[in-house]
Design an enzyme around this catalytic site. Structure first.
Site, PDB file in Angstrom:
ATOM      1  CB  SER A   1      26.009  73.175  -4.777  1.00 35.71           C
ATOM      2  OG  SER A   1      26.530  72.177  -3.952  1.00 35.71           O
TER       3      SER A   1
ATOM      4  CG  ASP B   1      24.570  66.273  -8.420  1.00 42.45           C
ATOM      5  OD1 ASP B   1      25.738  66.111  -8.010  1.00 42.45           O
ATOM      6  OD2 ASP B   1      23.765  67.059  -7.883  1.00 42.45           O
TER       7      ASP B   1
ATOM      8  CG  HIS C   1      27.260  69.092  -7.808  1.00 39.20           C
ATOM      9  ND1 HIS C   1      25.984  68.954  -7.305  1.00 39.20           N
ATOM     10  CD2 HIS C   1      27.877  70.023  -7.027  1.00 39.20           C
ATOM     11  CE1 HIS C   1      25.822  69.762  -6.253  1.00 39.20           C
ATOM     12  NE2 HIS C   1      26.950  70.415  -6.070  1.00 39.20           N
TER      13      HIS C   1
END
Length: 458
Positions: free
Chosen positions: A275, A367, A401
């Site tokens: 991320s 995601d 994600h």
């Protein structure tokens, strides 16, 4: 006399499993009207076996089997743990014993419940929190998660008679792994080293926008033969409290620290980022020397939510398209279209074409945090357009994600620090679980290939 002896033996076994601290770690589990279920009547002969017995590392598969059942007896298996903030996670699945009264989760498909089909580790990865939108995170790697498993008669997850129980510790530091807190110059981190003194490939480990210092991925990788620096970069100790500016000089200092460590073999190290950590890791690989290999999990190709500085260079963040942010039918915010395309705001692109790093991108195709697959493909085009090596991109259908180490439950939605509200992160539990197992092996294989070659004896 016999009954008393059995009671003593049973108590001794529970103590070996760590039940001394069970009430403190788990508290009463709301599986039935009385909280903790009582032991089954002595006429029951079912036994719940776990391999490894007693304890294992979190990223290890766990063999679960039951013996002493009636032929083709219907049973329900339940699993539960409490995290360090008291949140309860649990799962259940319905099974049927074989004609010999045995049940092996590696061979018997679940007939429903939290999951279905042949899923030997489903009782862990299918856990769901009692607190809505709560993510399972390990904050103190020096203590295990304590998992309780139970076998109940029949297919009612809360009403069956208890047949067997076991308590298992899932650790995040393999025996002998060394944990070294780091306060070196401005660097705030924890270094994890394999059990035996030696020369190991080094990795800087970066997490996302939640901030603080998360160590569980680094501690697990140290058990696999890497020297891993879990690096905080904001909202920890005396580091900045906010994300408004990210200065690469801080990360450069961390790289120098790791490369200068006597148990880390140069001349290059690796980066592992997820991320926001993937975005900042990409900037490290673009601006800094000494980055040999990098694995990024659902990262960005541009600055997001903060300005990136290095010496006299500045990369401003992408604009936010508030009118493109949507709300799902469940009332969650969907931000996947909420950022301007870096192909429009090119000044926000991280100049990856400067890097000589070898890259692996791990992408969840569901995601919803941002367009990770698009970013990975655009980075690949940009590298190749500048004569650089084509990076490896591995895409996982229906993965969300937060692609974590194996067996962490899917965090499908939760609080996003930058957005300031709960958003959807995407992913389907079974597909996401499969992605995590594969990604964990892929990143280790990648680092072995590109970093272990640096570690020939001096």
């Amino acid at each position: 006399m016999v009954a008393s002896l059995l009671a003593v033996l049973r108590t001794s076994r529970l103590c070996q499993w760590g039940c001394k601290n069970r009430a403190q770690l788990l508290g009463p589990l709301p599986f039935g009207p009385g909280g903790w279920s009582t032991w089954a009547p002595k006429r029951e002969n079912a036994t719940l076996s776990l391999e490894p017995a007693g304890r294992s590392c979190w990223d290890e598969p766990l063999s679960i089997s039951v013996r002493g059942l009636a032929p083709e007896q219907p049973v329900t298996l339940r699993a539960a743990l409490r995290d360090e903030r008291g949140a309860l996670f649990r799962s259940h699945a319905r099974y049927r014993a074989d004609p010999h009264g045995e049940l092996d989760l590696a061979r018997a498909p679940a007939l429903g419940g939290s999951f279905a089909g042949l899923e030997p580790m489903g009782l862990l990865w299918a856990m769901e929190p009692d607190r809505p939108l709560w993510r399972l995170i390990k904050r103190d790697v020096q203590t295990p998660f304590v998992v309780e498993l139970e076998v109940l008669d029949g297919h009612e997850p809360d009403g069956g008679r208890l047949l067997a129980r076991a308590v298992h510790e899932r650790h995040f530091m393999a025996p002998g792994v060394r944990r070294v807190p780091v306060r070196e110059g401005r660097v705030r981190a924890t270094l994890f080293l394999p059990p035996e003194p030696g020369i190991y490939p080094g990795i800087v480990d970066l997490f996302g926008a939640g901030g603080g210092l998360l160590e569980y991925r680094a501690s697990l990788l140290a058990g696999r033969g890497f020297a891993v620096l879990a690096l905080a970069y904001y909202n920890y100790d005396d580091l900045p409290k906010g994300l408004e500016t990210m200065r690469m000089e801080y990360f450069e200092e961390a790289v120098h620290y790791l490369l200068s460590h006597p148990e880390v073999k140069g001349p290059g190290i690796g980066i592992l980022g997820i991320s926001k950590g993937g975005e900042l890791g990409l900037a490290m690989a673009s601006f800094l020397k000494g980055i040999k290999a990098a694995v990024f999990i659902n990262g960005s190709m541009a600055a997001v939510g903060n300005t990136i500085y290095y010496k006299d260079e500045t990369i401003p963040p992408l604009s936010v398209l508030r009118d493109q942010v949507k709300v799902t039918k469940d009332g969650l915010v969907d931000v996947v279209d909420g950022l301007q395309s870096p192909l429009v705001e090119t000044k926000s692109i991280i100049p990856v074409e400067r890097s000589d790093t070898t890259f692996l991108f791990l992408v969840g195709q569901d995601d919803r945090n941002w367009k990770s697959e698009f970013y990975a493909n655009e980075i690949s085009k940009r590298l190749q357009a500048h004569g650089k090596e084509k990076p490896q991109i591995i895409c996982y259908p229906e993965a969300g994600h937060y692609i974590e180490p194996p067996y962490f439950p899917l965090c499908k939605a939760g609080m996003h620090v930058l957005v300031g509200t709960n958003i959807t992160f995407g992913g389907e539990p079974k597909s996401h679980a499969m992605a995590q197992v594969d990604a964990w092996q892929q990143l280790q294989t990648f680092f072995h290939k590109h970093l272990f070659s640096l570690c020939s004896p001096s």
